[in-house]
Motif scaffolding. Structure first.
Motif: not given
Length: 444
Positions: A64, A68, A71, A415-416, A418-419, A422, A431, A433
Motif C-alpha cells: 500500500y 500511495i 499517487q 485509497n483509504q 489517501i482519503k 486529503n 485514488a 482504480n
C-alpha cells in the motif's frame, strides 16, 4: 410589442451563449498543506507488502505505501524506494500459492521455494535459529518489517532476531544494535504513514492465546507516544492507522465450529459437540484452562488440521476420539476461545484509543482501519465495478494466509489512507482504480 421584445431578449441570450465554447477544467491536483517530497512508511508486514504467508517481489511491488507514493507523485511527491528482492530471488522468503481444490471445496496450497532470497541461518544465543535473507543496501523509503511489534521498536538487539529487519542493516548477527525507531528516523523526511501496533495483538490471537502475549496497555501508550514524537520532531506531517479487529479476518472466520461439527455428524450422527480447552475467565492474569463444549463464539484458526477430529488418541481414560470428548479437547493453539476473544478485543480497543489520541495531539490524519474493515466484513464492497468482501479466497481482499492482503486489498487500503490524507491536509491525491489490482491468484 411585448412578445417581439421577448423574442429579441431570448435571441440575444441564445446568441451570447452560442458564441461561448464550453470549457471543462479538471480540479487542480495539489498537495495541500502537506509536503510529499520524501515520504516514508513505517510499520510491519502489512506495510512491507507481505502476502500469502511470505514476503516476495510481487507483494512488495503492490504494497500500500508504494501505491500511495505513485499517487503522491501526481501532486509533487518524490521518489519512493523499496527494499525489493531481485528477479532472480523474486520468491523472497517463500510463499503459498493456490494449486487447486479438494472435492469438498477446500483449497490446496503449496509453498513456492525456488528462487528464494534465503542466504542461510544463524544461531543467536538465548534465542535460537534465525533465517537470514539476502542483504539490501541503498536508498529506502518503505521501512515495513514483517513481525515487528510496537514494543520492539526501541529494543537494540532486534536487528539480530528478525530476518526482515536484519537484511536492511549493514551489520551481521549478533553485532546489530540499531533500534528500529532510530533506523527509520536517521534520514530526514517530510511525510510518513505509520501502521505499527497490529502484531502487538495479532501474535496472541493467532497462537490461540497460547504462544504469545499481548503488549501491556501502558507500555503500548508510552511507546506509541514516543514513536510519533520522534517522527514529528522535525516538522514532518503524516497519517496513521488504527489496528484492525484481529478476530474478524479470515484466519478466524473460515473454519467454524458449526462447519466442523456438521461434517462430523454426517459420518457420526451421534456426535453432539466439539470440545475445546478454554480459558476459564476474561481475567488476563488467570491462566486456568478447562475443557468444555465449543460454541459459535469460539474461533478456530485457519491452519487447524481438521483431519485430526475423531482420530483415536490416548487420554487419561484410554483411547478416545480427538475433539469429540472433554478427555481430548482441541488444544489451545488451535482455538481463540470466547474469553480470549473478549480479552484481545479489549486490548485492541485500548490501543486504538491511544492511536487516535496521540494522532490528535499532532494533527495527523487517521485511517480508522478497525471501523473500515469491520464494515467490509459486514457489508462487503462494490468499488470501480469490482465486488469484494472478507471471505477467504473468494472475497478478493485477503491473501492465502487469511491475515495479510492481496494486491487488491492493499489498493483498497491505499485509497483509504489517501482519503484520510486529503481530508486532513486539503490535498487532492487521486485514488487508484482497484480493478487494476488482482485478488487471490487462481491456478491456470
Amino acid at each position: 410589442m411585448k412578445t417581439f421584445n421577448k423574442y429579441i431578449y431570448f435571441a440575444a441570450t441564445f446568441a451570447l451563449f452560442a458564441g461561448c465554447k464550453p470549457s471543462f477544467e479538471s480540479p487542480k491536483k495539489s498537495e495541500g498543506t502537506a509536503d510529499f517530497t520524501r515520504y516514508i512508511s513505517v510499520g510491519n508486514s502489512l506495510t512491507a507488502g507481505f502476502a500469502d504467508n511470505g514476503l516476495y517481489l510481487e507483494g512488495q511491488q503492490n504494497s500500500y505505501p508504494s501505491i500511495i507514493a505513485k499517487q503522491m507523485a501526481l501532486v509533487g511527491g518524490g521518489t519512493f524506494t523499496q527494499p525489493l528482492f531481485t528477479e532472480a530471488q523474486a520468491n523472497g522468503s517463500t510463499y503459498l500459492k493456490l494449486t487447486g481444490f479438494n472435492p469438498n471445496g477446500t483449497p490446496i496450497t503449496t509453498t513456492v521455494t525456488e528462487n528464494n532470497a534465503v542466504r542461510g541461518k544463524v544461531t543467536i544465543p538465548g534465542f535460537g535459529d534465525v533465517t537470514l535473507l539476502t542483504k539490501y543496501s541503498g536508498d529506502l523509503n518503505n521501512y515495513g518489517v514483517p513481525g515487528i511489534k510496537l514494543k520492539q521498536i526501541t529494543y537494540a538487539p532486534y536487528g539480530n532476531l528478525n530476518p526482515y529487519f536484519e537484511r536492511l542493516l549493514p551489520g551481521n548477527p549478533p553485532t546489530n544494535n540499531t533500534t528500529y525507531l532510530d533506523f527509520v528516523t536517521a534520514k530526514d523526511f517530510t511525510f510518513f504513514t505509520d501502521w505499527l501496533g497490529y502484531n502487538d495483538a495479532l501474535g496472541y490471537a493467532t497462537s490461540g492465546g497460547a504462544g504469545d502475549v499481548l503488549t501491556d496497555k501502558t507500555q503500548f501508550a508510552q511507546l506509541y507516544t514516543l514513536s510519533i514524537s520522534k517522527l514529528t520532531e522535525k516538522g514532518a506531517k503524516g497519517a496513521v492507522a488504527t489496528i484492525p479487529d484481529v478476530t474478524s479476518v479470515p484466519y478466524f472466520t473460515t473454519v467454524t465450529v458449526g462447519a466442523i461439527l456438521g461434517a462430523v455428524q454426517k459420518a457420526n450422527p451421534q456426535a453432539q459437540a466439539l470440545y475445546v480447552n478454554a480459558r476459564a475467565t476474561v481475567d488476563i492474569t488467570n491462566t486456568t484452562y478447562a475443557p468444555r463444549a465449543a460454541t459459535a463464539s469460539d474461533l478456530i484458526v485457519l491452519t487447524f488440521p481438521t483431519a485430526k477430529i475423531g482420530a483415536m488418541v490416548t487420554s487419561p481414560v484410554g483411547m478416545v476420539p480427538y475433539g469429540l470428548t472433554p478427555y481430548a479437547p482441541i488444544e489451545n493453539q488451535y482455538v481463540l476461545d470466547n474469553n480470549e476473544v473478549t480479552i484481545v478485543k479489549d486490548y485492541v480497543t485500548d490501543y486504538n484509543k491511544t492511536i487516535k489520541a496521540v494522532a490528535a495531539t499532532k494533527g495527523l490524519a487517521v485511517f480508522d482501519a478497525y471501523f473500515y474493515l469491520n464494515g467490509v466484513k459486514a457489508n462487503g464492497l462494490l468499488i470501480d465495478g469490482v465486488s469484494a468482501n472478507s471471505s477467504y479466497i473468494s472475497g478478493g481482499i485477503f491473501s492465502l494466509d487469511g491475515v495479510h492482503l492481496t494486491p487488491r486489498g492493499y489498493a483498497i487500503v491505499a485509497n483509504q489512507f489517501i482519503k484520510a490524507i486529503n481530508s486532513n491536509y486539503g490535498s487532492t491525491i487521486p485514488a487508484v482504480n482497484i480493478s487494476n489490482y488482482r485478488g487471490v491468484k487462481f491456478p491456470n
